[in-house]
Design a protein around this motif. Structure first.
Motif, PDB file in Angstrom:
ATOM      1  N   LEU A 221       0.826  -1.215   0.000  1.00  0.00           N
ATOM      2  CA  LEU A 221       0.000   0.000   0.000  1.00  0.00           C
ATOM      3  C   LEU A 221       0.859   1.264   0.000  1.00  0.00           C
ATOM      4  O   LEU A 221       0.552   2.226  -0.720  1.00  0.00           O
ATOM      5  CB  LEU A 221      -0.927  -0.013   1.228  1.00  0.00           C
ATOM      6  N   ALA A 222       1.933   1.236   0.769  1.00  0.00           N
ATOM      7  CA  ALA A 222       2.796   2.429   0.864  1.00  0.00           C
ATOM      8  C   ALA A 222       3.359   2.827  -0.501  1.00  0.00           C
ATOM      9  O   ALA A 222       3.736   3.982  -0.714  1.00  0.00           O
ATOM     10  CB  ALA A 222       3.929   2.168   1.850  1.00  0.00           C
ATOM     11  N   ASP A 223       3.432   1.841  -1.431  1.00  0.00           N
ATOM     12  CA  ASP A 223       3.986   2.102  -2.767  1.00  0.00           C
ATOM     13  C   ASP A 223       2.891   2.264  -3.818  1.00  0.00           C
ATOM     14  O   ASP A 223       3.102   1.933  -4.994  1.00  0.00           O
ATOM     15  CB  ASP A 223       4.919   0.965  -3.182  1.00  0.00           C
ATOM     16  N   ALA A 224       1.734   2.751  -3.424  1.00  0.00           N
ATOM     17  CA  ALA A 224       0.644   2.942  -4.391  1.00  0.00           C
ATOM     18  C   ALA A 224       1.111   3.782  -5.582  1.00  0.00           C
ATOM     19  O   ALA A 224       0.678   3.563  -6.719  1.00  0.00           O
ATOM     20  CB  ALA A 224      -0.550   3.613  -3.710  1.00  0.00           C
ATOM     21  N   ARG A 225       1.994   4.716  -5.307  1.00  0.00           N
ATOM     22  CA  ARG A 225       2.528   5.559  -6.381  1.00  0.00           C
ATOM     23  C   ARG A 225       3.175   4.685  -7.479  1.00  0.00           C
ATOM     24  O   ARG A 225       2.972   4.900  -8.665  1.00  0.00           O
ATOM     25  CB  ARG A 225       3.571   6.479  -5.742  1.00  0.00           C
TER      26      ARG A 225
ATOM     27  N   HIS B 195      -0.373  -2.244 -21.138  1.00  0.00           N
ATOM     28  CA  HIS B 195      -0.170  -3.697 -21.337  1.00  0.00           C
ATOM     29  C   HIS B 195      -0.391  -4.478 -20.051  1.00  0.00           C
ATOM     30  O   HIS B 195       0.314  -5.457 -19.780  1.00  0.00           O
ATOM     31  CB  HIS B 195       1.226  -3.983 -21.900  1.00  0.00           C
ATOM     32  N   ILE B 196      -1.375  -4.070 -19.264  1.00  0.00           N
ATOM     33  CA  ILE B 196      -1.654  -4.771 -17.998  1.00  0.00           C
ATOM     34  C   ILE B 196      -2.199  -6.160 -18.321  1.00  0.00           C
ATOM     35  O   ILE B 196      -3.040  -6.330 -19.201  1.00  0.00           O
ATOM     36  CB  ILE B 196      -2.655  -3.948 -17.153  1.00  0.00           C
ATOM     37  N   GLN B 197      -1.692  -7.164 -17.587  1.00  0.00           N
ATOM     38  CA  GLN B 197      -2.184  -8.555 -17.728  1.00  0.00           C
ATOM     39  C   GLN B 197      -2.955  -8.890 -16.480  1.00  0.00           C
ATOM     40  O   GLN B 197      -2.363  -9.127 -15.434  1.00  0.00           O
ATOM     41  CB  GLN B 197      -1.014  -9.526 -17.840  1.00  0.00           C
ATOM     42  N   GLY B 198      -4.264  -8.919 -16.551  1.00  0.00           N
ATOM     43  CA  GLY B 198      -5.061  -9.146 -15.350  1.00  0.00           C
ATOM     44  C   GLY B 198      -5.070  -7.890 -14.499  1.00  0.00           C
ATOM     45  O   GLY B 198      -5.357  -6.801 -14.992  1.00  0.00           O
ATOM     46  N   LYS B 199      -4.716  -8.023 -13.234  1.00  0.00           N
ATOM     47  CA  LYS B 199      -4.941  -6.933 -12.284  1.00  0.00           C
ATOM     48  C   LYS B 199      -3.690  -6.548 -11.492  1.00  0.00           C
ATOM     49  O   LYS B 199      -2.874  -7.386 -11.132  1.00  0.00           O
ATOM     50  CB  LYS B 199      -5.987  -7.381 -11.269  1.00  0.00           C
ATOM     51  N   ILE B 200      -3.615  -5.281 -11.157  1.00  0.00           N
ATOM     52  CA  ILE B 200      -2.613  -4.752 -10.216  1.00  0.00           C
ATOM     53  C   ILE B 200      -3.283  -4.682  -8.843  1.00  0.00           C
ATOM     54  O   ILE B 200      -4.425  -4.230  -8.721  1.00  0.00           O
ATOM     55  CB  ILE B 200      -2.155  -3.346 -10.651  1.00  0.00           C
ATOM     56  N   VAL B 201      -2.564  -5.133  -7.796  1.00  0.00           N
ATOM     57  CA  VAL B 201      -3.147  -5.194  -6.455  1.00  0.00           C
ATOM     58  C   VAL B 201      -2.171  -4.597  -5.433  1.00  0.00           C
ATOM     59  O   VAL B 201      -0.960  -4.820  -5.516  1.00  0.00           O
ATOM     60  CB  VAL B 201      -3.479  -6.655  -6.074  1.00  0.00           C
ATOM     61  N   LEU B 202      -2.723  -3.849  -4.483  1.00  0.00           N
ATOM     62  CA  LEU B 202      -1.949  -3.323  -3.349  1.00  0.00           C
ATOM     63  C   LEU B 202      -2.140  -4.249  -2.158  1.00  0.00           C
ATOM     64  O   LEU B 202      -3.259  -4.725  -1.914  1.00  0.00           O
ATOM     65  CB  LEU B 202      -2.445  -1.921  -2.977  1.00  0.00           C
TER      66      LEU B 202
ATOM     67  N   GLU C 281       2.341   4.096 -11.413  1.00  0.00           N
ATOM     68  CA  GLU C 281       3.351   4.241 -12.479  1.00  0.00           C
ATOM     69  C   GLU C 281       3.346   2.984 -13.358  1.00  0.00           C
ATOM     70  O   GLU C 281       3.464   3.066 -14.578  1.00  0.00           O
ATOM     71  CB  GLU C 281       4.730   4.494 -11.870  1.00  0.00           C
ATOM     72  N   ARG C 282       3.196   1.801 -12.715  1.00  0.00           N
ATOM     73  CA  ARG C 282       3.097   0.550 -13.501  1.00  0.00           C
ATOM     74  C   ARG C 282       1.877   0.624 -14.421  1.00  0.00           C
ATOM     75  O   ARG C 282       1.965   0.283 -15.599  1.00  0.00           O
ATOM     76  CB  ARG C 282       3.002  -0.672 -12.558  1.00  0.00           C
ATOM     77  N   ALA C 283       0.748   1.063 -13.886  1.00  0.00           N
ATOM     78  CA  ALA C 283      -0.467   1.111 -14.706  1.00  0.00           C
ATOM     79  C   ALA C 283      -0.274   2.022 -15.921  1.00  0.00           C
ATOM     80  O   ALA C 283      -0.747   1.717 -17.018  1.00  0.00           O
ATOM     81  CB  ALA C 283      -1.647   1.595 -13.866  1.00  0.00           C
ATOM     82  N   ALA C 284       0.450   3.123 -15.711  1.00  0.00           N
ATOM     83  CA  ALA C 284       0.621   4.090 -16.801  1.00  0.00           C
ATOM     84  C   ALA C 284       1.447   3.516 -17.956  1.00  0.00           C
ATOM     85  O   ALA C 284       1.386   4.026 -19.072  1.00  0.00           O
ATOM     86  CB  ALA C 284       1.283   5.355 -16.258  1.00  0.00           C
ATOM     87  N   LEU C 285       2.200   2.444 -17.690  1.00  0.00           N
ATOM     88  CA  LEU C 285       2.980   1.817 -18.760  1.00  0.00           C
ATOM     89  C   LEU C 285       2.106   0.984 -19.690  1.00  0.00           C
ATOM     90  O   LEU C 285       2.534   0.598 -20.778  1.00  0.00           O
ATOM     91  CB  LEU C 285       4.081   0.917 -18.163  1.00  0.00           C
TER      92      LEU C 285
END
Ligand SMILES: NC(=O)c1ccc[n+]([C@@H]2O[C@H](COP(=O)([O-])OP(=O)(O)OC[C@H]3O[C@@H](n4cnc5c(N)ncnc54)[C@H](OP(=O)(O)O)[C@@H]3O)[C@@H](O)[C@H]2O)c1
Length: 345
Positions: free
Chosen positions: A321-325, A335-342, A329-333
């Motif tokens: 969670l502390a690295d939500a930033r 080509h997401i495969q499935g989901k990003i999770v905190l 930034e990953r999302a902005a790149l």
């Protein structure tokens, strides 16, 4: 209220990601915030994991893609996020159906601008928006589910409510899928990877469109054919499709009209910018969209489909969670495969 750990609701502190202005991922700060007080009809959840979704970065940035009159007015600081999995730690006096210690998941108060407040150690949620989490997957997997799978479900299977549709004057109606050919654009993403699986479950033949890196994933999820959009333009090679579900959507979604049969349907998951209404009418194609809404009953049904192996959840990446930033930034790149999770410690 049962077993409430703090006697001063709203005064004890938790860690959360807050922002004090709109902007790029740098506006996201890991800091202390009051633990939310419990209202009637709600449960409070100790959050273990948080799914990241496009509305998180839209709101972070002030919904700049919307016309100025639609952009939200919020009171800073705000806490982003909608999708959580965790453990019930308090239940309002009037609220039935959940007990302290239940492992649950939810899409919290959506649609709303900044009222969901999920990037935090604790969140309160109307009990009607909560369901027991799937038992076969962990909190990371469960947090990845709510918005993306509810979106696929409400577009394809059951809208689940009678609220007016903010995106069109008529009600969105799912279409039959058995024996039909369904093209899924953006098939490896959060919504797309669930759309592929629901379409296969309902008996459709699925043509998946995504970048080449997604091919193995979407074929493993059941896609019958794959088109790498970086090499081939889908609308040049496919025709006579019954349904296109375009999880990329936006102003270019109209290009799929010519892939569809007369009587077919185009469902843009992100509808803003579509300008092909007259062409669709001429071609006899229905264009329809809806806005996903929180729904605990549907999440309970979806938990069963996950637990019986019908639906798989794919995780692109996890961040504390502390690295939500960094997650943004990953999302902005792309080509997401499935989901990003905190994850929450
Ligand atoms: N109507 C609603 O209520 C609702 C609800 C949820 C989401 N949405 C909207 O639906 C959209 C998708 O959400 P999401 O969570 O699935 O996003 P996502 O996880 O970022 O997925 C988007 C996918 O599209 C693929 N893609 C990007 N450009 C493409 C192109 N030109 N052709 C084909 N595929 C392309 C990306 O990977 P590759 O480029 O590697 O293929 C990625 O996997 C967002 O705009 C979101 O705002 C709407």
């Amino acid at each position: 209220m049962k077993n409430t750990p703090n006697k001063n609701d709203g005064k004890l502190l938790m860690k959360a990601i807050r922002q004090h202005e709109f902007g790029s991922p740098e506006v996201l700060h890991y800091e202390e915030a009051p633990i939310p007080g419990l209202e009637q009809g709600e449960v409070r959840i100790r959050v273990h994991a948080i799914g990241v979704n496009p509305p998180d970065w839209y709101l972070r940035d002030g919904y700049k893609m919307l016309p100025p009159e639609w952009q939200p007015a919020v009171s800073f600081p705000i806490i982003l996020g909608t999708d959580i999995s965790g453990v019930v730690e308090a239940v309002a006096d009037d609220t039935k159906g959940f007990s302290v210690g239940d492992e649950v998941y939810s899409m919290v108060r959506f649609p709303s601008y900044g009222e969901s407040k999920a990037y935090a150690e604790y969140v309160t949620v109307p009990a009607s928006q909560v369901a027991l989490k799937p038992v076969s997957i962990d909190h990371v997997g469960a947090a990845a589910v709510p918005m993306s799978l509810l979106t696929a479900w409400q577009f394809m299977i059951e809208v689940g409510h009678d609220e007016p549709n903010p995106l069109q004057p008529y009600k969105h109606e799912p279409v039959p899928l058995d024996g039909k050919t369904v093209l899924v654009n953006g098939a490896g993403g959060g919504v797309g990877h669930f759309v592929v699986q629901l379409a296969k479950w309902k008996g459709a033949r699925v043509i998946a469109v995504a970048s080449g890196k997604q091919e193995t994933l979407v074929r493993n999820l059941g896609a019958d054919e794959f088109i790498d959009y970086t090499r081939i333009t889908a609308e040049d090679v496919v025709h006579d499709i019954d349904l296109v579900i375009d999880s990329v959507g936006g102003p270019t979604t109209g290009r799929f009209l010519r892939t569809l049969k007369r009587g077919g349907a185009l469902f843009p998951i992100f509808p803003l910018g579509f300008s092909g209404t007259e062409e669709a009418e001429r071609l006899g194609i229905t264009v329809s969209e809806t806005q996903v809404r929180s729904n605990g009953r549907q999440l309970a049904e979806l938990a069963r489909l996950i637990d019986d192996g019908t639906i798989r959840v794919v995780i692109d990446s996890t961040f504390p969670l502390a690295d939500a930033r960094k997650a943004h930034e990953r999302a902005a790149l792309g080509h997401i495969q499935g989901k990003i999770v905190l994850t929450v410690a």
